[in-house]
Design a protein around this motif. Structure first.
Motif, PDB file in Angstrom:
ATOM      1  N   UNK A 193       0.860  -1.175   0.000  1.00  0.00           N
ATOM      2  CA  UNK A 193       0.000   0.000   0.000  1.00  0.00           C
ATOM      3  C   UNK A 193       0.898   1.228   0.000  1.00  0.00           C
TER       4      UNK A 193
ATOM      5  N   UNK B 101       1.348 -10.842   5.753  1.00  0.00           N
ATOM      6  CA  UNK B 101       0.153 -10.267   6.380  1.00  0.00           C
ATOM      7  C   UNK B 101       0.307 -10.237   7.896  1.00  0.00           C
ATOM      8  N   UNK B 102       0.843 -11.317   8.456  1.00  0.00           N
ATOM      9  CA  UNK B 102       1.069 -11.311   9.905  1.00  0.00           C
ATOM     10  C   UNK B 102       2.091 -10.243  10.292  1.00  0.00           C
TER      11      UNK B 102
ATOM     12  N   UNK C  85       2.710  -7.408   8.682  1.00  0.00           N
ATOM     13  CA  UNK C  85       2.065  -6.098   8.552  1.00  0.00           C
ATOM     14  C   UNK C  85       1.307  -5.768   9.839  1.00  0.00           C
ATOM     15  N   UNK C  86       0.561  -6.728  10.317  1.00  0.00           N
ATOM     16  CA  UNK C  86      -0.203  -6.496  11.539  1.00  0.00           C
ATOM     17  C   UNK C  86       0.699  -6.338  12.759  1.00  0.00           C
ATOM     18  N   UNK C  87       1.691  -7.187  12.858  1.00  0.00           N
ATOM     19  CA  UNK C  87       2.545  -7.174  14.045  1.00  0.00           C
ATOM     20  C   UNK C  87       3.285  -5.848  14.200  1.00  0.00           C
TER      21      UNK C  87
ATOM     22  N   UNK D  83       2.174  -3.058  13.824  1.00  0.00           N
ATOM     23  CA  UNK D  83       1.334  -2.093  14.537  1.00  0.00           C
ATOM     24  C   UNK D  83       1.560  -2.147  16.052  1.00  0.00           C
ATOM     25  N   UNK D  84       1.973  -3.261  16.523  1.00  0.00           N
ATOM     26  CA  UNK D  84       2.177  -3.417  17.970  1.00  0.00           C
ATOM     27  C   UNK D  84       3.558  -2.886  18.323  1.00  0.00           C
TER      28      UNK D  84
ATOM     29  N   UNK E 223       5.449  -3.679  21.078  1.00  0.00           N
ATOM     30  CA  UNK E 223       5.522  -4.477  22.302  1.00  0.00           C
ATOM     31  C   UNK E 223       6.942  -4.630  22.867  1.00  0.00           C
TER      32      UNK E 223
ATOM     33  N   UNK F 250      -2.707   1.140  17.571  1.00  0.00           N
ATOM     34  CA  UNK F 250      -2.927   0.355  16.347  1.00  0.00           C
ATOM     35  C   UNK F 250      -3.583   1.191  15.248  1.00  0.00           C
TER      36      UNK F 250
ATOM     37  N   UNK G 170     -11.975 -12.762  14.101  1.00  0.00           N
ATOM     38  CA  UNK G 170     -10.959 -13.179  15.050  1.00  0.00           C
ATOM     39  C   UNK G 170     -11.514 -13.150  16.467  1.00  0.00           C
TER      40      UNK G 170
ATOM     41  N   UNK H  89      -0.540 -15.878  18.489  1.00  0.00           N
ATOM     42  CA  UNK H  89       0.554 -14.915  18.575  1.00  0.00           C
ATOM     43  C   UNK H  89       1.621 -15.396  19.554  1.00  0.00           C
TER      44      UNK H  89
ATOM     45  N   UNK I  56      -5.220  -6.481  21.330  1.00  0.00           N
ATOM     46  CA  UNK I  56      -4.224  -5.949  20.404  1.00  0.00           C
ATOM     47  C   UNK I  56      -3.723  -7.043  19.462  1.00  0.00           C
ATOM     48  N   UNK I  57      -3.476  -8.220  19.997  1.00  0.00           N
ATOM     49  CA  UNK I  57      -3.023  -9.317  19.144  1.00  0.00           C
ATOM     50  C   UNK I  57      -4.041  -9.621  18.051  1.00  0.00           C
TER      51      UNK I  57
ATOM     52  N   UNK J 186      -4.234  -6.732  15.498  1.00  0.00           N
ATOM     53  CA  UNK J 186      -3.042  -6.773  14.642  1.00  0.00           C
ATOM     54  C   UNK J 186      -3.200  -7.853  13.571  1.00  0.00           C
ATOM     55  N   UNK J 187      -3.706  -9.017  13.946  1.00  0.00           N
ATOM     56  CA  UNK J 187      -3.927 -10.056  12.948  1.00  0.00           C
ATOM     57  C   UNK J 187      -4.960  -9.602  11.917  1.00  0.00           C
TER      58      UNK J 187
ATOM     59  N   UNK K 151      -5.613  -6.475  10.986  1.00  0.00           N
ATOM     60  CA  UNK K 151      -4.979  -5.471  10.121  1.00  0.00           C
ATOM     61  C   UNK K 151      -4.223  -6.161   8.986  1.00  0.00           C
ATOM     62  N   UNK K 152      -3.455  -7.164   9.342  1.00  0.00           N
ATOM     63  CA  UNK K 152      -2.694  -7.870   8.321  1.00  0.00           C
ATOM     64  C   UNK K 152      -3.591  -8.635   7.370  1.00  0.00           C
ATOM     65  N   UNK K 153      -4.573  -9.320   7.921  1.00  0.00           N
ATOM     66  CA  UNK K 153      -5.433 -10.171   7.095  1.00  0.00           C
ATOM     67  C   UNK K 153      -6.182  -9.360   6.048  1.00  0.00           C
ATOM     68  N   UNK K 154      -6.498  -8.106   6.383  1.00  0.00           N
ATOM     69  CA  UNK K 154      -7.229  -7.276   5.425  1.00  0.00           C
ATOM     70  C   UNK K 154      -6.408  -7.000   4.163  1.00  0.00           C
TER      71      UNK K 154
END
Lengths: 219, 219, 219, 219, 219, 219
Positions: free
Chosen positions: E29, E208-209, E211-213, E215-216, E218, F27, F95, F104, F204-205, F208-209, F211-214
Motif C-alpha cells: 500500500x 500479512x502477519x 504487517x499487523x505485528x 502495529x504493535x 511491544x 494500532x 478473530x 501470537x 491488540x493481538x 493486529x492479525x 490489520x494484516x489479514x485485510x
C-alpha cells in the motif's frame, strides 16, 4: 565368562522358537555375547489374543527365575507380555520386541506402519502404542489375516505382507515398516527390497539393543 | 430372575472384599440389580506391583468362567487386571474400576488427579492412562505411601489423603480427584467435604456404570 | 417419590422429541427412574450449525430453570449445547449425549468412528473431541449428507448409514461406531447387525449413564 | 577390517572432545567396534544457542564427507545438529545423542526429566521433543545455569546437577534422568547413586545403540 | 521513515525471488510498510532436502546482519530455515512462512492439508508440525512430485495441485489447504476456486502477519 | 472508503468498552483501517462463567447483523463467544481474542502461560485450548482471583498479575505470558518489563492479525 542374552519365545511352539533362533545367526559373533533362544513349553500355543498374552506371563516369569545366568532378557512376542513385570523384578536390562521395534523405527522414519497377523490384534497394539505415548508417530496398522500357525505358508504370507506393507506406505503414509510378529522374521530383507523403505524385524531390533546396552555398566 | 452384577476383588484379602461390599450398599435397591462381591482366594494378597496385577488375571478368569449367572462384571482393582481379556471372552458388559473412575471424572471436571497408595504404582498408572489416550486430561498422580495392608489405619490414611489431594488440587491443578485404590472407599464423602471438589470412588463409579449399562439391550 | 431424568431435545421439532421418547422405552422400568422427554418449542428447528447450537442454549436454560423436579438432566443433541453451562448451574448430574456416547464407546473399542448428518458438522465435532482431549481415540467422522428433516426417509437414511459406517470401519479403522445425531436412534440394532461391530446410540448411552449415576449419592 | 563408529563432537573445544573420548572407554572392547572421537576445529566453540547448533552443521558434513571409513556415526551434541541431514546423505546408521538418550530413557522409566546447562536451551529442546512426538513422556527440563566452559568446575557442577535432578524427580515426577549435555558425562554414576533413579549419559547411550545396530545387516 | 518488511528467499534462484515479489503486490500500500524481497546469491539452488535447508542458514544470517534497516523479517521457504536462530538474534518480529501458514490455516478450518512438492519433504514437514505441537490439527500432507525447477510448467503443476488438494480434502478430511512451497504462489486463487475450501499461500500469510505485528509496539 | 475493523466487547460494561478502545490507539493509523469498538448494551455484565459466555452470543450476532459496514470482526472476550458461529455466517475475517492471543504467543515462545481473572474460568479455558489442539504448548493457567468489576483497582490487580505471572514463568515453565482478560490491557508493557518475557495483550493481538489479514484478498 561370556555375556549371555536370553531370548524367550513366550509360546510353546518349537517351530517358532527355531525360527527366531535362526534369525539370531547374523547377530552372533565369536566374541559374544551369547544369544540363547528358549521357548516356554507351558506357554500358550501362539499369542493371538489378550488372554494368550496374559497367560504367557506366569510361565515366562518362572522361566526367568530359574535362570540366573543371563545378563539381559528379550521377550520375543509382539505384545511384550510381562515386560514391565520383569523390569520390576530385575536390575538387568529387559527388552520387549514391540517396544524395541518401535524405538528402532523412530530412528529410521517419520511414521511407522505395522503389519500384524490378525485384525483382532490391532486394538491391543493401539493400546500399547498409546501406553508408550507414541501414537503421533504411528501411521497405521494393518493385518494380513493369517494366524500364527498358518504363517508357515511362506509364499502366501509374503505376498500378503507386500500388499499390506504397500497400503501402509501409500494410504497411511508410513515411511518405515515394522513386522509385528516374531514369526514373520524370515521375510525382512525381501520385504524391504520390495517396498523400498526400511523394514524392522522386532526380535533382531531388540537383541541389537541388548547387545549395545550390555556395553554400558550403568547399574 | 433378577439381574446380577458380579464385582470381583482380584486379591485374596477378605478384609478388602468386605470393605468393597460395604461400599456397594448405597447402590443396592430392592428392584435390583443384585450386586455380588467376591474375592479371589487364589489371587495375590494385595496388588501393589505389575507382577501382582499380572498374577491376578488367571484366577480372575477362572472365577468368571465358573460363574455364568452374572449379567455384568466389575474388576475391582485400580490396575484393571484382565479387563481387555475378559472383554474378548464375553459379550456381557465388563468394567474396570480405573477406566470407569477416569471416565466418570471426565464428566465432573477438566483435569483429574489420582491419589495412589505407593509411588511405585505411578508409572504403571501413567502407562494405563496413556493406553486410554487420556494423558491430556490428567493433572497428576501422587502417592500417600501407605501399603494395602496398612490402609486399615484410617485416621492416618485419611490425613495423608487430604494432604495429597490438596497438592493435586493446588499444585497440579486437578479439579476432580480419583481415589486410586479400592481400599480407600470409606473416605470418599469426607475427602470431598475436605477438598471442596468432587471425589470419585472407583468401584462405585464402575458399578454405577454397570447398573446403567444393563438397561441397554445392545448385544 | 420416584426419581426423574429429564431428557431435553433442544430443538422445536415434535417428531424428533417423539422419536427420542420412543427410544427411551427399553430404558424404562416400573421401579424407575422416570424418564421424561421434552422438546423446546422456542428452540431452533433442528441443530445443523454452530448458530443453531448456540441458539438452543437460552431456551434450554429457561426450560431447566422452570423445572425443579428433575434429579438428572440429559441434553439430547449431539453438539451438547449448554452442557458445561448447566453443570455450572446445578449440583445434579448433567449429561450430554455426545460426551456420553464417546465415553461409552471408549469401553467398547479402541477407536470410535462417528456417523454425522452433514459434512459441515464435522469441524464442530472435531473441536469438541479436541476439547474432551480424546482425538487420539477417534478413527474419523463421516457424513451421510442428509439433513435433520430428511432423516424421516428411513430406508435411504439407513442405506447411507451402512455405507458410511463401513467406510469408518474399513478405511478409518473404527472398531466401534457412534450414531452422531439423536434422530438416527431407530437404526441402532440393525446397523450393528449389518456392520458387525458395536454401535452406540447417544441418547440411550446418556440416559444409561444417568440411571447409574443416580445410584450414587455423592453430592 | 574392524568396524568403526565415528563420534563427532561438533564443537571446537578439545577439552570436550577429550572428555567424550574418556567416557567411551567402558564401551570399547578388543573385538571392536573401534570408537573414534573427533572434534570440529572449524565448529563453534560450544553449542549454547540455536545459531551455534546451526553453525555446527556445515563443518560436520564436511568432516563426514572426508571420512569414508566409518560404519556408523554419532553426533555428540544434545541438540542433534545435522542428524536428519546426515541420515539423508548416507545409508549407514546415524545417531544423535539427544534422540538416543530419550529413546533409551523410554526403556528405563515412565517419564524422563532432562538436566540442561542453560535455561535458554529449554525452548529448543522442547521443540525437539515435540518433533519426536514424545512430549507426553517428558516430565520436565531444568537448567543448572552453568555454561559449557564453566562445566569444568566439577564440584559446583555436580552439586547443581543433584539439586536440579532432585527437582525433576520430586516436583516434576521424573523417574529417569537424562544429562542433557555431552560435557556432563563424568557425573553419571555419582548422580544416579545420589538420586536413586536411572541416569542416562547421552553419548554412551548413542554409542551403545550404534554398537548394537552394527550387528544388523539391514541395508 | 517508512517501515520495511524484508522478505528473504533463502535460495539462489532469481526466478523464485521474482515470483515471490510479484505475489507481494496486493499486500503493498502507498502508506507502507515497504515489502522488499531479496534472494540469497550464495544460498542453495532450491531447498528440497534437509541439507538444502541447513545450508541456507549461514548465508541467510549474513544477509540479515548486513541489513539493519528492516523492521520485520520473513523467511520465505516452507522449511522455515533459521527461524528460531534469527528470533534469538533480534528483537524485531521474525516470521517463517510455514509457521505463519499453519497458524493462519488454524483460523480458517478444523484440519489443514499441505500440498508439498516432493514426497521426500514430508518427513521433514511432519517433524516440524510436531515441533509446533500441532499434529492434531493436521489432516495430511501429499506431494505433487514436481521439483522446484519444474514448477515453472504451470499447467501441469496446477493440474497436480488440484488432484492432490482433492485427495487431502476427500480422503484425509482437510477443510483448509496450505500450498507448501513458495514457488506455488501464483495458483492460490484458482486452486481455492477449484477446491471450494480456503487455500493459504504461505508467503502472503507471513507478510500479512508481519504487517499487523508492526502495529504493535511491544518490545 | 476506508476499511473498518469492528471490535465487539460482548459485555454491557461501558468502562470495559472504553478501556479496550484506549488500547486500540497505538494500532490506529491515519491511513486505516478504522478500528471501531462497540459494547453490547444487551450483553451480560461481564463474562465470568460459561453461562455469561453463552448469553453473549445472541446479542453479539444481532449486533453484527445490524452492521454491514465492517471488513473484519474481532470478538473481544477471552472466551471467544460466538467465534465459530460468526465464521459460519460471514465470509469476512473473524478473530477471537483468545485464539489470536494464543497463535501470537506461539510465535514468541515455546510454552505460554495464561493469567486469568477467576479460578473457575480455568476449566473453560482448558477445554478451549484442547479444542484448538494446543494443549502441548500450554505451560499453565493461573488466576489472580479478582473479578471483572474489581479489576479497576489497578495497583492490586497489577501486583497480583506480577505474582501469578512469576509463578507461570518459574513453576510452570512459561516463556511467554498471555493476559487472559480484555480488562487487563493497560498492564501489558509494565508486566513484560517486570517479568522479563514477552506478554501478549489479546485484543491488540487480534486486531493486529485483522490489520494484516485485510491486506489479503483471498475470498
Amino acid at each position: 565368562m561370556a555375556e549371555r542374552i536370553l531370548v524367550i519365545n513366550p509360546n510353546s511352539l518349537p517351530a517358532v522358537t527355531r525360527a527366531i533362533d535362526e534369525q539370531m545367526e547374523p547377530l552372533r559373533r565369536p566374541t559374544g555375547p551369547e544369544i540363547e533362544v528358549v521357548g516356554l513349553p507351558d506357554g500358550p500355543p501362539g499369542i493371538e489374543s489378550q488372554e494368550d498374552a496374559d497367560n504367557a506371563i506366569p510361565p515366562l516369569l518362572r522361566a526367568v527365575r530359574g535362570r540366573n545366568d543371563a545378563d539381559a532378557y528379550v521377550i520375543a512376542c509382539y505384545s511384550d507380555p510381562g515386560l514391565n513385570t520383569l523390569r520390576e523384578l530385575t536390575n538387568r536390562p529387559v527388552f520387549g520386541i514391540a517396544e524395541s521395534a518401535i524405538l528402532t523405527a523412530l530412528t529410521l522414519g517419520a511414521r511407522f506402519g505395522t503389519i500384524t497377523i490378525l485384525r483382532k490384534a490391532i486394538p491391543r497394539h493401539l493400546r500399547y502404542v498409546g501406553a508408550l505415548g507414541l501414537t503421533q508417530r504411528m501411521a497405521g496398522e494393518r493385518a494380513i489375516e493369517i494366524g500364527m500357525r498358518a504363517l508357515g505358508n511362506e509364499a502366501e504370507t509374503f505376498a500378503r505382507m507386500v500388499d499390506v506393507g504397500g497400503e501402509l506406505r501409500d494410504r497411511d503414509g508410513a515411511d518405515v515398516i515394522i513386522m509385528g510378529c516374531a514369526g514373520m522374521a524370515a521375510h525382512r530383507a525381501a520385504l524391504q527390497q520390495e517396498l523400498g523403505i526400511p523394514v524392522v524385524e522386532p526380535t533382531q531390533a531388540a537383541v541389537a539393543m541388548a547387545v549395545g546396552r550390555l556395553r554400558l555398566d550403568w547399574n
